[in-house]
Design a protein around this motif. Structure first.
Motif, PDB file in Angstrom:
ATOM      1  N   ASN A 372       0.829  -1.212   0.000  1.00 24.85           N
ATOM      2  CA  ASN A 372       0.000   0.000   0.000  1.00 24.85           C
ATOM      3  C   ASN A 372       0.864   1.263   0.000  1.00 24.85           C
ATOM      4  O   ASN A 372       2.038   1.218   0.337  1.00 24.85           O
ATOM      5  CB  ASN A 372      -0.856   0.013   1.263  1.00 24.85           C
ATOM      6  N   SER A 373       0.218   2.399  -0.306  1.00 24.57           N
ATOM      7  CA  SER A 373       0.978   3.649  -0.325  1.00 24.57           C
ATOM      8  C   SER A 373       1.477   4.006   1.082  1.00 24.57           C
ATOM      9  O   SER A 373       2.483   4.677   1.251  1.00 24.57           O
ATOM     10  CB  SER A 373       0.103   4.771  -0.864  1.00 24.57           C
ATOM     11  N   ASP A 374       0.768   3.516   2.124  1.00 23.89           N
ATOM     12  CA  ASP A 374       1.233   3.800   3.487  1.00 23.89           C
ATOM     13  C   ASP A 374       2.263   2.772   3.958  1.00 23.89           C
ATOM     14  O   ASP A 374       2.504   2.633   5.157  1.00 23.89           O
ATOM     15  CB  ASP A 374       0.044   3.860   4.466  1.00 23.89           C
ATOM     16  N   ALA A 375       2.821   2.028   3.015  1.00 26.84           N
ATOM     17  CA  ALA A 375       3.894   1.064   3.277  1.00 26.84           C
ATOM     18  C   ALA A 375       3.425  -0.215   3.969  1.00 26.84           C
ATOM     19  O   ALA A 375       4.232  -1.026   4.388  1.00 26.84           O
ATOM     20  CB  ALA A 375       5.047   1.693   4.065  1.00 26.84           C
ATOM     21  N   THR A 376       2.089  -0.370   4.112  1.00 26.34           N
ATOM     22  CA  THR A 376       1.576  -1.619   4.673  1.00 26.34           C
ATOM     23  C   THR A 376       1.605  -2.706   3.609  1.00 26.34           C
ATOM     24  O   THR A 376       1.344  -2.439   2.440  1.00 26.34           O
ATOM     25  CB  THR A 376       0.100  -1.438   5.105  1.00 26.34           C
ATOM     26  N   TRP A 377       1.935  -3.925   4.038  1.00 24.22           N
ATOM     27  CA  TRP A 377       1.841  -5.067   3.117  1.00 24.22           C
ATOM     28  C   TRP A 377       0.400  -5.575   3.152  1.00 24.22           C
ATOM     29  O   TRP A 377      -0.152  -5.737   4.232  1.00 24.22           O
ATOM     30  CB  TRP A 377       2.792  -6.174   3.551  1.00 24.22           C
ATOM     31  N   VAL A 378      -0.171  -5.816   1.977  1.00 22.20           N
ATOM     32  CA  VAL A 378      -1.562  -6.266   1.941  1.00 22.20           C
ATOM     33  C   VAL A 378      -1.634  -7.673   1.354  1.00 22.20           C
ATOM     34  O   VAL A 378      -1.167  -7.914   0.239  1.00 22.20           O
ATOM     35  CB  VAL A 378      -2.438  -5.309   1.099  1.00 22.20           C
ATOM     36  N   LEU A 379      -2.198  -8.589   2.139  1.00 21.65           N
ATOM     37  CA  LEU A 379      -2.373  -9.966   1.679  1.00 21.65           C
ATOM     38  C   LEU A 379      -3.804 -10.146   1.208  1.00 21.65           C
ATOM     39  O   LEU A 379      -4.746  -9.756   1.899  1.00 21.65           O
ATOM     40  CB  LEU A 379      -2.111 -10.953   2.824  1.00 21.65           C
ATOM     41  N   ASP A 413       7.838 -16.465   3.991  1.00 23.23           N
ATOM     42  CA  ASP A 413       8.946 -16.472   3.032  1.00 23.23           C
ATOM     43  C   ASP A 413       8.701 -15.465   1.923  1.00 23.23           C
ATOM     44  O   ASP A 413       9.607 -14.728   1.524  1.00 23.23           O
ATOM     45  CB  ASP A 413       9.102 -17.871   2.411  1.00 23.23           C
ATOM     46  N   ALA A 414       7.468 -15.425   1.458  1.00 16.06           N
ATOM     47  CA  ALA A 414       7.156 -14.527   0.343  1.00 16.06           C
ATOM     48  C   ALA A 414       7.295 -13.066   0.763  1.00 16.06           C
ATOM     49  O   ALA A 414       7.805 -12.228   0.007  1.00 16.06           O
ATOM     50  CB  ALA A 414       5.748 -14.806  -0.176  1.00 16.06           C
ATOM     51  N   LEU A 415       6.861 -12.774   1.989  1.00 16.25           N
ATOM     52  CA  LEU A 415       6.982 -11.396   2.471  1.00 16.25           C
ATOM     53  C   LEU A 415       8.461 -11.007   2.600  1.00 16.25           C
ATOM     54  O   LEU A 415       8.874  -9.918   2.192  1.00 16.25           O
ATOM     55  CB  LEU A 415       6.289 -11.236   3.833  1.00 16.25           C
ATOM     56  N   ARG A 416       9.220 -11.921   3.136  1.00 12.10           N
ATOM     57  CA  ARG A 416      10.643 -11.655   3.308  1.00 12.10           C
ATOM     58  C   ARG A 416      11.289 -11.419   1.945  1.00 12.10           C
ATOM     59  O   ARG A 416      12.069 -10.487   1.760  1.00 12.10           O
ATOM     60  CB  ARG A 416      11.305 -12.837   4.031  1.00 12.10           C
ATOM     61  N   ALA A 417      10.905 -12.264   0.994  1.00  8.70           N
ATOM     62  CA  ALA A 417      11.484 -12.132  -0.346  1.00  8.70           C
ATOM     63  C   ALA A 417      11.148 -10.773  -0.964  1.00  8.70           C
ATOM     64  O   ALA A 417      11.917 -10.227  -1.746  1.00  8.70           O
ATOM     65  CB  ALA A 417      10.973 -13.261  -1.242  1.00  8.70           C
ATOM     66  N   ARG A 418       9.975 -10.264  -0.604  1.00  7.91           N
ATOM     67  CA  ARG A 418       9.584  -8.950  -1.132  1.00  7.91           C
ATOM     68  C   ARG A 418      10.239  -7.806  -0.362  1.00  7.91           C
ATOM     69  O   ARG A 418      10.047  -6.635  -0.680  1.00  7.91           O
ATOM     70  CB  ARG A 418       8.055  -8.785  -1.072  1.00  7.91           C
ATOM     71  N   GLY A 419      10.954  -8.138   0.714  1.00  4.64           N
ATOM     72  CA  GLY A 419      11.678  -7.097   1.441  1.00  4.64           C
ATOM     73  C   GLY A 419      11.039  -6.664   2.747  1.00  4.64           C
ATOM     74  O   GLY A 419      11.409  -5.629   3.305  1.00  4.64           O
ATOM     75  N   LYS A 421      10.358  -6.171   6.556  1.00  7.50           N
ATOM     76  CA  LYS A 421      11.308  -6.121   7.681  1.00  7.50           C
ATOM     77  C   LYS A 421      10.548  -6.331   8.989  1.00  7.50           C
ATOM     78  O   LYS A 421       9.338  -6.081   9.066  1.00  7.50           O
ATOM     79  CB  LYS A 421      11.981  -4.740   7.740  1.00  7.50           C
ATOM     80  N   ASP A 422      11.265  -6.758   9.993  1.00 11.47           N
ATOM     81  CA  ASP A 422      10.717  -6.900  11.333  1.00 11.47           C
ATOM     82  C   ASP A 422       9.941  -5.636  11.702  1.00 11.47           C
ATOM     83  O   ASP A 422      10.456  -4.531  11.572  1.00 11.47           O
ATOM     84  CB  ASP A 422      11.908  -7.060  12.303  1.00 11.47           C
ATOM     85  N   GLY A 423       8.711  -5.806  12.148  1.00  9.38           N
ATOM     86  CA  GLY A 423       7.955  -4.648  12.595  1.00  9.38           C
ATOM     87  C   GLY A 423       7.102  -3.997  11.510  1.00  9.38           C
ATOM     88  O   GLY A 423       6.274  -3.146  11.804  1.00  9.38           O
ATOM     89  N   GLU A 430      -9.509  -6.212   7.207  1.00  4.99           N
ATOM     90  CA  GLU A 430      -9.468  -5.102   8.154  1.00  4.99           C
ATOM     91  C   GLU A 430      -8.407  -5.328   9.239  1.00  4.99           C
ATOM     92  O   GLU A 430      -8.181  -4.473  10.085  1.00  4.99           O
ATOM     93  CB  GLU A 430     -10.832  -4.968   8.860  1.00  4.99           C
ATOM     94  N   PHE A 431      -7.835  -6.500   9.201  1.00  4.31           N
ATOM     95  CA  PHE A 431      -6.978  -6.934  10.301  1.00  4.31           C
ATOM     96  C   PHE A 431      -5.518  -6.603  10.021  1.00  4.31           C
ATOM     97  O   PHE A 431      -5.024  -6.822   8.915  1.00  4.31           O
ATOM     98  CB  PHE A 431      -7.168  -8.446  10.468  1.00  4.31           C
ATOM     99  N   GLU A 432      -4.827  -6.046  11.036  1.00  5.17           N
ATOM    100  CA  GLU A 432      -3.410  -5.707  10.852  1.00  5.17           C
ATOM    101  C   GLU A 432      -2.558  -6.380  11.904  1.00  5.17           C
ATOM    102  O   GLU A 432      -2.960  -6.495  13.060  1.00  5.17           O
ATOM    103  CB  GLU A 432      -3.217  -4.192  10.970  1.00  5.17           C
ATOM    104  N   PHE A 433      -1.405  -6.826  11.503  1.00  2.00           N
ATOM    105  CA  PHE A 433      -0.470  -7.368  12.487  1.00  2.00           C
ATOM    106  C   PHE A 433       0.957  -7.023  12.059  1.00  2.00           C
ATOM    107  O   PHE A 433       1.197  -6.577  10.937  1.00  2.00           O
ATOM    108  CB  PHE A 433      -0.659  -8.866  12.673  1.00  2.00           C
ATOM    109  N   GLU A 434       1.890  -7.212  12.995  1.00  2.00           N
ATOM    110  CA  GLU A 434       3.274  -6.877  12.708  1.00  2.00           C
ATOM    111  C   GLU A 434       4.013  -8.076  12.149  1.00  2.00           C
ATOM    112  O   GLU A 434       3.795  -9.205  12.595  1.00  2.00           O
ATOM    113  CB  GLU A 434       3.979  -6.410  13.988  1.00  2.00           C
ATOM    114  N   PHE A 435       4.857  -7.796  11.191  1.00  2.00           N
ATOM    115  CA  PHE A 435       5.690  -8.870  10.665  1.00  2.00           C
ATOM    116  C   PHE A 435       6.838  -9.108  11.628  1.00  2.00           C
ATOM    117  O   PHE A 435       7.513  -8.178  12.045  1.00  2.00           O
ATOM    118  CB  PHE A 435       6.225  -8.478   9.289  1.00  2.00           C
ATOM    119  N   VAL A 436       6.967 -10.360  12.035  1.00  2.05           N
ATOM    120  CA  VAL A 436       8.033 -10.698  12.982  1.00  2.05           C
ATOM    121  C   VAL A 436       8.959 -11.699  12.327  1.00  2.05           C
ATOM    122  O   VAL A 436       8.524 -12.746  11.855  1.00  2.05           O
ATOM    123  CB  VAL A 436       7.433 -11.309  14.277  1.00  2.05           C
ATOM    124  N   GLU A 437      10.251 -11.330  12.286  1.00  2.00           N
ATOM    125  CA  GLU A 437      11.238 -12.231  11.680  1.00  2.00           C
ATOM    126  C   GLU A 437      11.402 -13.496  12.511  1.00  2.00           C
ATOM    127  O   GLU A 437      11.486 -13.424  13.730  1.00  2.00           O
ATOM    128  CB  GLU A 437      12.599 -11.519  11.604  1.00  2.00           C
TER     129      GLU A 437
END
Ligand SMILES: Nc1nc2c(ncn2[C@@H]2O[C@H](COP(=O)(O)OP(=O)(O)OP(=O)(O)O)[C@@H](O)[C@H]2O)c(=O)[nH]1
Ligand SMILES: [Mg+2]
Length: 437
Positions: A372-379, A413-419, A421-423, A430-437
């Motif tokens: 997203n434009s706000d830098a959120t990853w959207v699944l 894995d796919a998120l990591r491959a796309r770059g 980062k932790d946090g 509607e649900f948001e969570f933090e990416f944790v390595e």
């Protein structure tokens, strides 16, 4: 506006499955009660059912949304939630059903009582009893019910008749139908008296019967959208024999043979293979003074224009709808012809077999990742969204199971491959969570 509706789009939404329950036994003398949360019940389907009594899709004029009820949630003490009743929606015989979005043919409903499931209810979520294992004897895990299927469908009525009466306006089609069947269509000395198809059951003198439909008059140019007839041509698509009614009186100043050719031209230009149906020519209004003479001329021209001399003659039956002369012979010949004429397959395409209820389209990726434009990853994606909807976020253990399921699908894995980062923030619906390595 005519009180007839033969094409309509409706929304159908099946019931969600009931949620599974997380519960534990609390009995006297049993110290640590085992899991006791029952499964949710099945959500109701939306089902179309043919009702012989209906003649049009009029009932859908003001009511275009149909919903089935959700299943009951699972309960404690291992009790399952009750499944919900299905919602039945009545349609007339001869209704063709398509998915409005894809255009796929879902079914063609013909027989009285025939049913078609158009939206599947969701299955009930599993209660925590189902997740117990030796390693995890008291799981705080339960599934929410599966969402019910939801879509737009198109209904198109093509009346169910063996025989169709076609011709110019005022040639006497409705008069004929009224004397050969118990149907009571409107009759009038003006053009386009009939605005909607009428259906009647005909019984011949030797006891055979068939259904006949009287159509609004076709006029030259109808297939190009001139006049009324074109929108009703679909109603002769199911017929096997066409009674081509011609006014032999010449009263209206037209030439009967030209009429005959003009109507055939209409039937040909509509691309419904209507000319492939055998015809019987009904020379009507033979009670009128000039009719006999016109009939002779008509037959001469018919003969002259035969494709080759060995071709079968098209049968011509002189009748009068008013005096009822000639009708017996006409009806017997019609029944004879019906007996030797096979049905015309209406659809060359296959009826779409619905993919298995719990299955997913194998061609679709299990998920897609966007930024997203706000830098959120959207699944997004059907499978991952359903998994999300079926996860009960009230229980940490269930949330952890969800995280494991995502990892299993390769989301991490796919998120990591796309770059990622932790946090970083990740969103599903509607649900948001933090990416944790
Ligand atoms: N003399 C005579 N008049 C007839 C006969 N059949 C029908 N008529 C008359 O012709 C007129 C039109 O008859 P309808 O049965 O309404 O004709 P239609 O073909 O259904 O006409 P549309 O519905 O307008 O296409 C009416 O005035 C009828 O009374 C017949 O056999 N002889
Ligand atoms: Mg009529």
């Amino acid at each position: 506006m005519s009180m007839f509706l033969d094409q309509v789009t409706i929304d159908v939404k099946a019931g969600k499955g009931g949620d599974g329950m997380v519960a534990f036994r609390r009995e006297k003398y049993v110290p640590d009660g085992g899991p006791a949360g029952g499964d949710g019940g099945h959500g109701g389907d939306v089902i179309l059912v043919v009702d012989e009594g209906l003649r049009t899709l009029m009932d859908f004029r003001f009511n275009r949304h149909f919903k089935a009820q959700p299943g009951e949630n699972g309960m404690s003490k291992g009790m399952h939630g009750r499944g919900s009743e299905d919602t039945y929606v009545k349609v007339p015989q001869g209704t063709t059903v398509r998915d409005a979005q894809t255009g796929a043919l879902l079914g063609d409903l013909i027989e009285d009582g025939q049913t078609l499931v158009v939206a599947r209810g969701g299955r009930g979520g599993r209660g925590n009893i189902r997740f117990a294992s030796p390693r995890n004897p008291a799981p705080e895990i339960a599934e929410n019910g599966e969402p019910g299927q939801e879509r737009k469908i198109e209904l198109e009525l093509k009346v169910l008749a063996d025989v169709g009466l076609v011709g110019f306006p005022s040639v006497g089609k409705s008069t004929l139908l009224s004397v050969i069947s118990s149907a009571r269509p409107k009759i009038g000395a003006y053009h386009f008296t009939t605005l909607v198809p009428n259906l009647g059951m005909v019984t011949t003198s030797d006891g055979r019967s068939f259904a006949a439909a009287d159509l609004p008059g076709l006029i030259e140019g109808a297939s190009q959208g001139v006049g009324l007839g074109t929108q009703f041509l679909r109603h002769i698509e199911r017929t096997r024999v066409i009674l081509h009614v011609i006014d032999m009186s010449g009263m209206e100043g037209r030439d009967p043979y030209e009429d005959y050719e003009a109507i055939n031209h209409e039937l040909a230009s509509h691309n419904l293979r209507l000319l492939e149906r055998p015809q019987i020519i009904v020379a009507n209004k033979m009670d009128m003074p000039d009719a006999q003479e016109n009939l002779e001329k008509f037959k001469e021209q018919l003969n002259k224009n035969k494709e080759d001399e060995f071709a079968d003659d098209i049968p011509v039956f002189p009748v009068s709808g008013v005096t009822r002369k000639g009708l017996d012979a006409l009806l017997n010949a019609t029944a004879d012809l019906l007996e030797v004429t096979p049905e015309f397959p209406l659809y060359e395409e296959e009826i779409e077999e619905e993919t298995v209820h719990y299955g997913f389209n194998p061609d679709e990726p299990e998920f897609t990742i966007d930024r997203n434009s706000d830098a959120t990853w959207v699944l997004s994606g059907e499978k991952i969204e359903k998994l999300f909807q079926m996860t009960n976020f009230d229980h940490d253990e269930t949330v952890m199971r969800f995280a494991r399921q995502l990892r299993g699908m390769g989301v991490d894995d796919a998120l990591r491959a796309r770059g990622a980062k932790d946090g970083d923030l990740v969103r599903i619906g509607e649900f948001e969570f933090e990416f944790v390595e």
